[in-house]
Design a protein around this motif. Structure first.
Motif, PDB file in Angstrom:
ATOM      1  N   ARG A  42       0.964  -1.187   0.001  1.00 36.56           N
ATOM      2  CA  ARG A  42      -0.153  -0.063   0.190  1.00 36.56           C
ATOM      3  C   ARG A  42       0.977   1.127  -0.081  1.00 36.56           C
ATOM      4  NH1 ARG A  42      -3.977   2.289  -2.341  1.00 36.56           N
ATOM      5  NH2 ARG A  42      -5.020   3.858  -1.223  1.00 36.56           N
ATOM      6  N   VAL A  67       0.846   4.280  -2.736  1.00 36.83           N
ATOM      7  CA  VAL A  67       0.554   5.834  -2.828  1.00 36.83           C
ATOM      8  C   VAL A  67       1.789   6.524  -3.152  1.00 36.83           C
ATOM      9  CG1 VAL A  67       0.402   7.478  -1.118  1.00 36.83           C
ATOM     10  CG2 VAL A  67      -1.033   5.255  -0.611  1.00 36.83           C
ATOM     11  N   TRP A 109     -10.463  -3.797 -10.978  1.00 33.81           N
ATOM     12  CA  TRP A 109      -9.589  -2.755 -10.349  1.00 33.81           C
ATOM     13  C   TRP A 109      -7.850  -3.234 -10.506  1.00 33.81           C
ATOM     14  CZ3 TRP A 109     -12.554   0.852 -10.257  1.00 33.81           C
ATOM     15  CH2 TRP A 109     -14.104   0.875  -9.669  1.00 33.81           C
ATOM     16  N   GLY A 139      -5.986   2.396  -7.829  1.00 35.38           N
ATOM     17  CA  GLY A 139      -5.566   2.702  -6.187  1.00 35.38           C
ATOM     18  C   GLY A 139      -7.006   2.847  -5.341  1.00 35.38           C
ATOM     19  N   PHE A 140      -8.080   3.780  -6.024  1.00 40.70           N
ATOM     20  CA  PHE A 140      -8.910   4.182  -5.332  1.00 40.70           C
ATOM     21  C   PHE A 140     -10.016   2.976  -5.273  1.00 40.70           C
ATOM     22  CE2 PHE A 140     -13.354   6.012  -4.948  1.00 40.70           C
ATOM     23  CZ  PHE A 140     -13.151   7.022  -3.724  1.00 40.70           C
ATOM     24  N   GLY A 167      -7.791  -0.074  -3.151  1.00 41.48           N
ATOM     25  CA  GLY A 167      -7.032  -0.037  -1.885  1.00 41.48           C
ATOM     26  C   GLY A 167      -7.852  -0.015  -0.848  1.00 41.48           C
ATOM     27  N   ASP A 198      -7.895   1.388   1.991  1.00 42.77           N
ATOM     28  CA  ASP A 198      -8.122   2.323   2.850  1.00 42.77           C
ATOM     29  C   ASP A 198      -8.075   3.866   1.788  1.00 42.77           C
ATOM     30  OD1 ASP A 198      -5.676   2.436   1.655  1.00 42.77           O
ATOM     31  OD2 ASP A 198      -4.359   2.960   3.579  1.00 42.77           O
ATOM     32  N   SER A 199      -8.631   3.366   0.641  1.00 44.99           N
ATOM     33  CA  SER A 199      -8.649   4.579  -0.249  1.00 44.99           C
ATOM     34  C   SER A 199      -9.662   5.680   0.043  1.00 44.99           C
ATOM     35  CB  SER A 199      -9.000   4.026  -1.757  1.00 44.99           C
ATOM     36  OG  SER A 199     -10.192   3.040  -1.534  1.00 44.99           O
ATOM     37  N   ARG A 200     -10.640   5.004   1.199  1.00 46.54           N
ATOM     38  CA  ARG A 200     -11.670   6.096   1.315  1.00 46.54           C
ATOM     39  C   ARG A 200     -11.311   6.853   2.507  1.00 46.54           C
ATOM     40  NH1 ARG A 200     -12.856   2.385  -2.704  1.00 46.54           N
ATOM     41  NH2 ARG A 200     -14.781   2.818  -3.579  1.00 46.54           N
ATOM     42  N   SER A 239      -6.024   9.389   2.096  1.00 39.55           N
ATOM     43  CA  SER A 239      -6.048   8.931   0.889  1.00 39.55           C
ATOM     44  C   SER A 239      -6.839   9.627  -0.154  1.00 39.55           C
ATOM     45  CB  SER A 239      -6.245   7.588   0.990  1.00 39.55           C
ATOM     46  OG  SER A 239      -6.256   6.975  -0.349  1.00 39.55           O
ATOM     47  N   SER A 246      -5.542  11.909  -3.337  1.00 39.35           N
ATOM     48  CA  SER A 246      -5.997  11.808  -4.801  1.00 39.35           C
ATOM     49  C   SER A 246      -6.307  12.855  -5.271  1.00 39.35           C
ATOM     50  CB  SER A 246      -7.125  10.741  -4.742  1.00 39.35           C
ATOM     51  OG  SER A 246      -6.668   9.547  -4.298  1.00 39.35           O
TER      52      SER A 246
END
Length: 203
Positions: A21, A25, A102, A149-150, A153, A155-157, A161, A165
């Motif tokens: 991860r 990033v 994804w 990644g969104f 991931g 933890d993308s929310r 993060s 983005s």
């Protein structure tokens, strides 16, 4: 610290997840910087304090660094056994067993970035228009990586993060806006130059 310590550390699934991860990033940030510098390097105007070749050289170096980190990111995803990602999933898109959409977008980004960098290193072997067309695919690679990644991931929310983005999108959008504004000025200068040439020839 000894070899046994590092062996046990890399067998820890949490460490592999953090590394995977984390590289993802950082990779997004590097790709954003690379794309932004690539756009700005096409601006013909330059400054005494920041010559054009500096932007171009930074673009190349950041692109190469992005490829190195991209390889590490893909390798970590394959090595991590928490989900089943096979080595060919890093090169052939949309055939993976784990979140094929994804993951496939990440593979598309990988392929496009590698193609862009390799053609960039061998620019003299391509026609100018062909090279530019291939190089423009870096925008698609960056966009695919962003969505990858969104979407994949875990933890993308998270606020941090999402903020990264948004900033990355803003950087690329800002670079494109600067380029479009200078493009209009360059075309005006070219038109003026073309109009003045017949006058000079008459003299």
């Amino acid at each position: 610290m000894n070899l046994e310590f590092f062996t046990e550390a890399f067998q820890d699934e949490r460490l592999l997840w953090f590394l995977n991860r984390g590289t993802g990033v950082i990779l997004l940030v590097l790709m954003t910087v690379s794309v932004g510098l690539g756009v700005l390097s096409t601006v013909r105007a330059s400054s005494v304090f920041w010559p054009r070749f500096v932007t171009q050289q930074l673009h190349r170096n950041v692109s190469l660094l992005s490829v190195a980190l991209l390889i590490a990111h893909a390798a970590l995803a394959v090595v991590d056994e928490y989900v089943n990602i096979r080595w060919w999933d890093a090169f052939v898109p949309f055939l993976g067993e784990y979140q094929p959409l994804w993951l496939g977008l990440g593979t598309v980004a990988t392929d496009l970035v590698i193609i862009t960098v390799l053609t960039g290193l061998s620019r003299t072997r391509f026609r100018s228009r062909t090279w530019r067309t291939i190089h423009l695919t870096s925008y698609l690679g960056w966009g695919a990586g962003l969505v990858h990644g969104f979407g994949i991931g875990t933890d993308s929310r998270e606020p941090w993060s999402v903020a990264i983005s948004i900033v990355c999108v803003g950087v690329v959008a800002g670079a494109i806006a600067v380029r479009l504004s200078t493009l209009g000025q360059e075309r005006q200068l070219e038109r003026r130059g073309a109009a003045e040439r017949p006058r000079r020839s008459r003299r």
